[in-house]
Scaffold this motif. Structure first.
Motif, PDB file in Angstrom:
ATOM      1  N   ARG A  23      25.094  25.388 -29.862  1.00 37.71           N
ATOM      2  CA  ARG A  23      23.735  24.992 -29.072  1.00 37.71           C
ATOM      3  C   ARG A  23      24.242  23.825 -28.269  1.00 37.71           C
ATOM      4  O   ARG A  23      25.264  23.102 -28.683  1.00 37.71           O
ATOM      5  N   TYR A  24      24.040  23.711 -26.962  1.00 33.58           N
ATOM      6  CA  TYR A  24      24.370  22.527 -26.067  1.00 33.58           C
ATOM      7  C   TYR A  24      23.397  22.110 -25.205  1.00 33.58           C
ATOM      8  O   TYR A  24      22.214  23.249 -24.964  1.00 33.58           O
ATOM      9  N   LYS A  25      23.042  21.095 -24.461  1.00 33.85           N
ATOM     10  CA  LYS A  25      21.922  20.947 -23.822  1.00 33.85           C
ATOM     11  C   LYS A  25      22.391  20.723 -22.297  1.00 33.85           C
ATOM     12  O   LYS A  25      23.703  20.335 -21.894  1.00 33.85           O
ATOM     13  N   VAL A  26      21.630  21.252 -21.261  1.00 30.37           N
ATOM     14  CA  VAL A  26      21.914  20.975 -19.996  1.00 30.37           C
ATOM     15  C   VAL A  26      20.629  20.317 -19.473  1.00 30.37           C
ATOM     16  O   VAL A  26      19.652  20.960 -19.221  1.00 30.37           O
ATOM     17  N   GLY A  27      20.812  18.888 -19.383  1.00 31.73           N
ATOM     18  CA  GLY A  27      19.352  18.058 -19.015  1.00 31.73           C
ATOM     19  C   GLY A  27      18.587  18.517 -20.266  1.00 31.73           C
ATOM     20  O   GLY A  27      18.857  18.345 -21.415  1.00 31.73           O
ATOM     21  N   ASP A  28      17.339  18.930 -19.917  1.00 34.19           N
ATOM     22  CA  ASP A  28      16.106  19.215 -21.153  1.00 34.19           C
ATOM     23  C   ASP A  28      16.390  20.739 -21.391  1.00 34.19           C
ATOM     24  O   ASP A  28      15.403  21.203 -22.412  1.00 34.19           O
ATOM     25  N   ILE A  29      17.260  21.604 -20.713  1.00 32.74           N
ATOM     26  CA  ILE A  29      17.442  22.765 -21.263  1.00 32.74           C
ATOM     27  C   ILE A  29      18.143  23.065 -22.114  1.00 32.74           C
ATOM     28  O   ILE A  29      19.456  22.560 -22.244  1.00 32.74           O
ATOM     29  N   VAL A 272      31.057  25.165 -17.031  1.00 38.76           N
ATOM     30  CA  VAL A 272      31.035  26.571 -16.883  1.00 38.76           C
ATOM     31  C   VAL A 272      30.678  27.338 -18.088  1.00 38.76           C
ATOM     32  O   VAL A 272      30.807  26.697 -19.186  1.00 38.76           O
ATOM     33  N   SER A 273      30.140  28.241 -18.120  1.00 41.77           N
ATOM     34  CA  SER A 273      29.833  29.257 -19.277  1.00 41.77           C
ATOM     35  C   SER A 273      30.465  30.498 -18.816  1.00 41.77           C
ATOM     36  O   SER A 273      30.072  31.258 -17.720  1.00 41.77           O
ATOM     37  N   PHE A 274      31.498  31.116 -19.491  1.00 40.96           N
ATOM     38  CA  PHE A 274      31.809  32.532 -19.373  1.00 40.96           C
ATOM     39  C   PHE A 274      31.374  33.448 -20.239  1.00 40.96           C
ATOM     40  O   PHE A 274      30.866  33.171 -21.218  1.00 40.96           O
ATOM     41  N   TYR A 275      31.496  34.692 -19.808  1.00 42.59           N
ATOM     42  CA  TYR A 275      31.036  35.704 -20.769  1.00 42.59           C
ATOM     43  C   TYR A 275      32.242  36.401 -21.581  1.00 42.59           C
ATOM     44  O   TYR A 275      32.076  36.815 -22.987  1.00 42.59           O
ATOM     45  N   ALA A 277      35.250  34.570 -22.343  1.00 39.98           N
ATOM     46  CA  ALA A 277      36.044  33.464 -22.813  1.00 39.98           C
ATOM     47  C   ALA A 277      36.010  33.217 -24.288  1.00 39.98           C
ATOM     48  O   ALA A 277      35.012  33.819 -25.036  1.00 39.98           O
ATOM     49  N   PRO A 278      36.806  32.876 -25.081  1.00 43.85           N
ATOM     50  CA  PRO A 278      36.847  32.693 -26.600  1.00 43.85           C
ATOM     51  C   PRO A 278      35.498  31.730 -26.922  1.00 43.85           C
ATOM     52  O   PRO A 278      35.422  30.846 -26.105  1.00 43.85           O
ATOM     53  N   PHE A 279      34.642  32.248 -27.854  1.00 42.46           N
ATOM     54  CA  PHE A 279      33.604  31.570 -28.355  1.00 42.46           C
ATOM     55  C   PHE A 279      33.725  29.963 -28.514  1.00 42.46           C
ATOM     56  O   PHE A 279      34.821  29.799 -29.223  1.00 42.46           O
ATOM     57  N   PRO A 280      32.633  29.149 -28.184  1.00 44.79           N
ATOM     58  CA  PRO A 280      31.593  29.353 -27.676  1.00 44.79           C
ATOM     59  C   PRO A 280      31.593  29.590 -25.873  1.00 44.79           C
ATOM     60  O   PRO A 280      30.525  29.474 -25.331  1.00 44.79           O
ATOM     61  N   ALA A 281      32.709  29.831 -25.326  1.00 45.13           N
ATOM     62  CA  ALA A 281      32.854  30.336 -23.893  1.00 45.13           C
ATOM     63  C   ALA A 281      32.371  29.270 -22.949  1.00 45.13           C
ATOM     64  O   ALA A 281      31.730  29.697 -22.019  1.00 45.13           O
ATOM     65  N   THR A 282      32.546  28.072 -23.159  1.00 47.37           N
ATOM     66  CA  THR A 282      31.939  26.955 -22.420  1.00 47.37           C
ATOM     67  C   THR A 282      33.164  25.771 -22.244  1.00 47.37           C
ATOM     68  O   THR A 282      33.586  25.509 -23.234  1.00 47.37           O
ATOM     69  N   VAL A 295      39.362  24.387 -19.642  1.00 48.67           N
ATOM     70  CA  VAL A 295      39.296  23.328 -20.617  1.00 48.67           C
ATOM     71  C   VAL A 295      38.036  23.388 -21.533  1.00 48.67           C
ATOM     72  O   VAL A 295      36.999  23.125 -20.848  1.00 48.67           O
ATOM     73  N   PRO A 296      38.059  24.138 -22.802  1.00 46.92           N
ATOM     74  CA  PRO A 296      36.948  24.054 -23.584  1.00 46.92           C
ATOM     75  C   PRO A 296      36.126  22.878 -23.905  1.00 46.92           C
ATOM     76  O   PRO A 296      36.899  21.821 -23.944  1.00 46.92           O
ATOM     77  N   VAL A 297      35.011  23.058 -24.184  1.00 43.00           N
ATOM     78  CA  VAL A 297      34.396  21.813 -24.485  1.00 43.00           C
ATOM     79  C   VAL A 297      34.859  21.229 -25.942  1.00 43.00           C
ATOM     80  O   VAL A 297      35.263  21.828 -26.649  1.00 43.00           O
ATOM     81  N   GLN A 298      34.525  19.935 -25.914  1.00 42.56           N
ATOM     82  CA  GLN A 298      34.742  19.395 -27.382  1.00 42.56           C
ATOM     83  C   GLN A 298      33.489  19.714 -28.400  1.00 42.56           C
ATOM     84  O   GLN A 298      32.350  19.649 -27.981  1.00 42.56           O
ATOM     85  N   TRP A 299      33.929  20.380 -29.383  1.00 45.51           N
ATOM     86  CA  TRP A 299      32.851  20.908 -30.420  1.00 45.51           C
ATOM     87  C   TRP A 299      31.906  19.839 -31.056  1.00 45.51           C
ATOM     88  O   TRP A 299      32.537  18.766 -31.308  1.00 45.51           O
ATOM     89  N   THR A 300      30.683  19.723 -31.017  1.00 49.51           N
ATOM     90  CA  THR A 300      30.038  18.761 -31.595  1.00 49.51           C
ATOM     91  C   THR A 300      28.858  19.421 -32.531  1.00 49.51           C
ATOM     92  O   THR A 300      28.419  20.314 -31.923  1.00 49.51           O
TER      93      THR A 300
END
Length: 303
Positions: A23-29, A272-275, A277-282, A295-300
């Protein structure tokens, strides 16, 4: 993507990862990435305009196998204003033996298929639409409206095109009818530029298929560019954006779309989000030489 996979080992109950959702947030989404496993595609014949030795070197440079490409599948579930919106649906029960994890991961994330309000389809390749309908014909999401790109619908539902299609494409025309035929009158077609749900806008991204679509997700100060299949594995196609995969129906157009959207993501520093890319693909896109780097996100643990 293509439907040709190399043999792969079937899943073992003795060796399983934790449930594949993130899970991650995009504003309130609230965005939840849902993993549907992987398939192996032989490298030979994968890229139309690159020597196999160059492809193998790119794979080795990315610490990947030099004989097959592991192709992963990641859909998105968005909680938008009290509604549950899916972007694509995975392989269902029709993929390679190492796919088919989607429903277990979806439920582990706390969702139920009956809760889904809207399903947005990016394009009509089987790894994106087969989750809508099982092999036995069962519809998986009984209460969801289904939205599909109008140019994609016009192409794949055209009986004349199906009759004239090369053998390699006929199976996809038939599968589109298997999935969408029983619900054809209820599918809502959409155009590029249309807001499909609050904060979710369709972006034209043709080339991979005629109506292939990406999405801009925006809420408050948060932005996410959902690029769908503008690349397959970024280690190959972000780093080498001019390479053309056999999955791309119009290779030159797909290249132009890929460069345009990756350049936009790099310029705007948009997540970005890919279909595929290695999971979680963002993550994010950085320019690198004549190409780009994912550059993958830092897992949190907390969105």
């Amino acid at each position: 993507m293509a439907q040709t996979q190399a043999p792969a080992q079937t899943r073992s109950a003795a060796f399983q990862q934790a449930p594949g959702y993130y899970r991650y947030k995009v504003g309130d989404i609230e965005v939840t990435a849902i993993d549907d496993g992987f398939a192996l595609r032989p490298l030979d014949g994968l890229i139309r305009n690159a020597d196999l030795d160059d492809v193998r070197k790119a794979m080795a440079d990315a610490f990947l196998p030099t004989d097959v490409l592991p192709i992963t599948f990641t859909t998105l579930a968005l909680k938008v204003g009290g509604r549950l919106v899916l972007i694509d649906t995975g392989n269902g029960d029709s993929g390679a033996p190492t796919t088919g994890w989607w429903m277990a991961n979806f439920k582990a994330a706390g969702f139920d298929p009956a809760q889904v309000n809207t399903i947005v389809i990016s394009h009509f390749h089987p790894d994106h639409i087969n989750g809508l309908r099982l092999k036995d014909g069962t519809a998986v999401f009984p209460n969801a409206e289904v939205m599909a790109p109008a140019p994609e619908w016009a192409y794949w539902m055209d009986d004349g095109r199906m009759a004239q299609a090369p053998e390699g494409l006929k199976g996809n025309f038939q599968n589109v009818r298997r999935v969408f035929g029983p619900m054809a009158n209820d599918v809502k077609q959409y155009e590029a530029g249309q807001e499909l749900a609050p904060g979710v806008t369709a972006l034209a991204a043709p080339g991979h298929t005629p109506g292939h679509t990406a999405y801009a997700v925006s809420s408050g100060n948060g932005k996410l560019l959902v690029v769908s299949d503008i690349t397959n594995h970024p280690a190959l196609f972000a780093r080498n954006p001019d390479w053309q995969a056999v999955f791309d129906m119009d290779g030159n157009q797909a290249r132009d779309t890929r460069r345009r959207l990756l350049d936009m993501a790099a310029s705007e520093r948009t997540q970005v989000s890919f279909y595929h890319a290695p999971f979680p693909a963002t993550g994010h896109i950085a320019r690198s030489g004549n190409g780009f780097e994912f550059v993958p996100v830092q897992w949190t643990p907390a969105p």
